[in-house]
Design a protein around this motif. Structure first.
Motif, short mmCIF file in Angstrom:
data_model
loop_
_atom_site.label_atom_id
_atom_site.label_comp_id
_atom_site.label_asym_id
_atom_site.label_seq_id
_atom_site.Cartn_x
_atom_site.Cartn_y
_atom_site.Cartn_z
N GLY A 1 0.83 -1.20 0.00
CA GLY A 1 0.00 0.00 0.00
C GLY A 1 0.86 1.25 0.00
N ARG A 2 0.25 2.36 0.38
CA ARG A 2 0.94 3.65 0.36
C ARG A 2 0.80 4.31 1.73
N ASN B 1 -12.83 0.24 -0.09
CA ASN B 1 -12.06 0.44 1.14
C ASN B 1 -11.46 1.84 1.16
N GLY C 1 -6.98 0.70 1.56
CA GLY C 1 -6.43 -0.34 0.70
C GLY C 1 -6.64 -1.73 1.27
N PRO C 2 -6.41 -2.76 0.46
CA PRO C 2 -6.27 -2.64 -0.99
C PRO C 2 -7.64 -2.43 -1.61
N ASP C 3 -7.66 -2.00 -2.86
CA ASP C 3 -8.95 -1.79 -3.51
C ASP C 3 -8.83 -2.14 -4.98
N HIS D 1 -5.93 -7.08 -6.61
CA HIS D 1 -5.64 -8.04 -5.53
C HIS D 1 -6.80 -9.00 -5.28
N ASN E 1 -10.55 -8.90 4.25
CA ASN E 1 -9.56 -7.85 4.06
C ASN E 1 -9.06 -7.26 5.37
N CYS F 1 -1.63 -0.38 3.82
CA CYS F 1 -1.10 0.99 3.75
C CYS F 1 0.02 1.04 4.78
#
Lengths: 540, 142
Positions: free
Chosen positions: A38-39, A61, A64-66, A70, A94, A98
């Protein structure tokens, strides 16, 4: 394929566990590469979309993830049918991807497991069809690391009220976040009438300024969202920045790990990942730590052909939640966030006729749409004036008492690799199958009864909602897929969270949990990460 | 995306799923349309509900056919409610827009109801109505 310089350690996953291991290692002088698919996400980026968040991912979401990159495959327990699921859909299980992982957007309940949670098999025996086992370590082994997590991440609570645990060596660094709410007064009276002990829920939220960040504003968007003033503590605002400030930790985001690499002798030598420019990179390291969460860590090991192939991915467990709803004549929601304020741990163990148990607590401030979807009485019309009036009149008179039921591990509840489905990078995806063990469902029914009792004793004029049935519980509390143990035949890692047969490959997330307690698991993940980081720093 | 007639029918449905309070606008709370649910749905038709737009068209046309010779929007609120209750129970005529798949009527109505509720309970009016935001707590330490 590009080859980057070698690191002392490469850590896959910058969540609760991986972020802490990175901080401990960097401060111990190690050169660390922290990979995160993620970021880093700011408060405005996470936003406050009530339909796309970590609490209700109706359409997406927020951390993430979205999207389609994935996918996973979910196999229905009811009909055995497999279907491809996206991160926001049911069955995906999930957890946020991130910097900080779930700790950016969690509710932050910071429970220590109970001493008996580490000794489930010797306390209760092993029910047929389950893989219930003791941990190879005890509460006493982990207690110093719980304490370290409480102080270095930042937990608000009251140690003198944790009567179900051995005495704490040090109190929490901050007093409880909301010691007095309409809900805690109501359920405090009910518990007193029943003779039950209660306690303020320990939270990774600043009740007072701490570590240079301010106190909680008591807003209504806590669980599922990021904090507007950074008063919610996770790895993203504690150990990860501490790692980065040493100058010895490189954080690479948008990095999707493909496999753990070995040399011809089978020794782990590094990790191959895809960076955000879709370049495939192999990086060398003395030590590799897998910390992508119980689903992705199992997937990474399976894709790498590493670890006991009959054990990796088994015993997938999160928490099946049990409880009930109560309607009151007075308002039990006063809008003071985060909302969860009172719990009892009287039913985590010692319950006649059932295995284990779980805590019971009141709820976070619920999103109105969540109340509409999950918390309305079964006989309420779904449309029209009556439905609207019910929401208007009862949103603040409704409370759910609930808790995480200690999962009785089922070896058939597992992560495998899907033979056909690949992610965007061509990597085989996780396939989730199996379900809750019967004993978990029995314990859930018991806890449901206790929730009903507490609601009624507290003055609820109507109680509704039944106990949960069978499902696959993993989700945000996912754990168990690389359990620790002394016997390599029945476990994946040793007691130091090091994969059997590899002296330099560690697991740094909830995958190692042998059992997952009747508590939210994040503080245990954090405590183990401090312990594992310390072990790696000493050993390498 | 929807025809003018379909938009009109949709607006009428939205205001029966979440009707304005009888006291509105003097006091009380607006219905779905005034709370912005149509804007929410239009956005969702371009986004997460794009695949359902043909079903919405079919559902709205069939509702009008069911209301013939009037249109659904022209019925009095009580008659609209009565018709929607029949739809909810699957008590609809095979003639008109439903075709042979009579189960579509109650099944899709349930989805419409959820979409409308999503729009309303995430809107400022819906959130204020239930008192989600704590006016008394928000300023405590801010």
């Amino acid at each position: 394929m590009t080859t980057k310089p070698r690191y002392d350690a490469v850590i896959v996953g910058a969540g609760a566990g991986g972020g802490i291991v990175a901080g401990v290692l960097a401060e111990a002088g190690k050169r660390v590469l922290l990979l995160e698919r993620g970021r880093p996400l700011s408060f405005p980026e996470v936003g406050r979309d009530h339909l796309r968040n970590q609490r209700l991912s109706q359409y997406g979401n927020n951390a993430g993830p979205d999207g389609p990159d994935h996918p996973r495959v979910f196999v229905s327990r009811a009909n055995g049918r497999a279907r491809v699921v996206l991160p926001h859909e049911g069955g995906y299980s999930n957890n946020a991807a991130c910097v900080g992982g779930g700790t950016l957007v969690y509710g932050g309940q910071a429970w220590r497991f109970h001493p008996l949670d580490f000794k489930m098999a010797s306390t209760y025996g092993v029910p047929a069809g389950s893989s219930l086992a003791d941990w190879p370590i005890t509460y006493d082994d982990l207690a110093p690391y719980y304490e370290r997590a409480e102080h270095e991440i930042g937990v608000a609570g009251d140690a003198s009220r944790m009567a179900h645990l051995p005495p704490y060596a040090r109190d929490y660094p901050m007093p409880p976040v909301t010691p007095d709410t309409a809900s805690s007064r109501t359920f405090g009276r009910g518990a007193a009438a029943l003779g039950w002990r209660t306690l303020p829920v320990p939270l990774t939220v600043n009740s007072v300024p701490y570590q240079g960040r301010p106190a909680c504003l008591h807003c209504q968007h806590c669980v599922g969202f990021a904090c507007p003033v950074d008063a919610k503590n996770g790895s993203q605002n504690t150990l990860i920045p501490r790692a980065l400030v040493t100058g010895r930790c490189d954080l690479v985001t948008g990095a999707m790990a493909e496999r753990i690499e070995r040399d011809t002798s089978g020794r782990v030598v590094g990790v191959t990942y895809w960076n955000e420019r879709d370049e495939r990179i192999t990086v060398g390291a003395e030590v590799v730590v897998a910390a992508g969460g119980a689903v992705e860590t199992a997937r990474l090991l399976l894709n790498s052909g590493i670890g006991n192939p009959d054990q990796v991915g088994r015993n997938l467990q999160g928490h099946c939640y049990s409880g009930a709803h109560g309607l009151f004549e007075h308002e039990v929601v006063d809008g003071q966030g985060p909302g969860v304020s009172i719990a009892t741990c009287d039913f985590n163990h010692g319950n006649e006729g059932v295995i284990g148990g779980g805590l019971l607590a009141d709820e976070f401030i619920p999103l109105p749409i969540v109340v509409w979807k999950w918390h309305t009485p079964p006989d309420l019309p779904r449309w029209g004036a009556e439905a609207k009036a019910w929401m208007r009149d009862n949103y603040r008179r409704l409370m759910r008492i609930q808790g995480p039921v200690q999962d009785i591990p089922n070896p058939e509840c597992r992560v495998t690799l899907d033979p056909d489905v690949r992610d965007r990078w061509g990597i085989p995806v996780a396939r989730l199958s199996g379900g809750t063990h019967d004993e978990t469902v029995r314990t859930a029914a018991f806890l449901h009864g206790k929730a009903v009792e507490w609601l009624k004793a507290s003055g609820a004029v109507r109680v509704f909602g039944g106990p949960p049935g069978h499902s696959l519980s993993a989700g945000q509390h996912q754990a168990g897929t690389c359990r620790m143990g002394d016997d390599p035949a029945t476990s994946v890692t040793d007691r130091h969270c090091r994969v059997h047969g590899h002296d330099n490959l560690y697991i740094g997330d909830g995958s190692v949990h042998v059992t997952n307690g009747g508590f939210n698991p994040v503080l245990t993940i954090m405590a183990l990460a401090f312990r594992t980081g310390e072990h790696i720093a000493k050993s390498w | 995306m929807l025809t003018e007639a379909q938009e009109r029918t949709l607006a009428a449905v939205v205001d029966r799923v979440v009707p304005p309070d009888e006291t509105w606008p003097d006091s009380g709370w607006p219905g779905g349309v005034e709370a912005g649910v149509l804007d929410y749905l239009r956005e969702q038709f371009r986004r997460d509900l794009a695949d359902l737009v043909p079903h919405y068209r079919r559902f709205l046309d069939a509702l009008d056919a069911e209301a013939a010779p009037a249109t659904f929007a022209d019925l009095a609120p009580e008659a609209q409610d009565a018709l929607l209750r029949r739809v909810e129970q699957g008590d609809v005529r095979a003639t008109g827009g439903w075709g042979n798949d009579l189960a579509f009527a109650p099944q899709f109505f349930r989805r419409v109801v959820e979409h409308v509720a999503e729009g309303f309970y995430t809107s400022p009016a819906g959130r204020r109505m239930v008192r989600f935001e704590a006016e008394e707590a928000a300023g405590v330490t801010a």
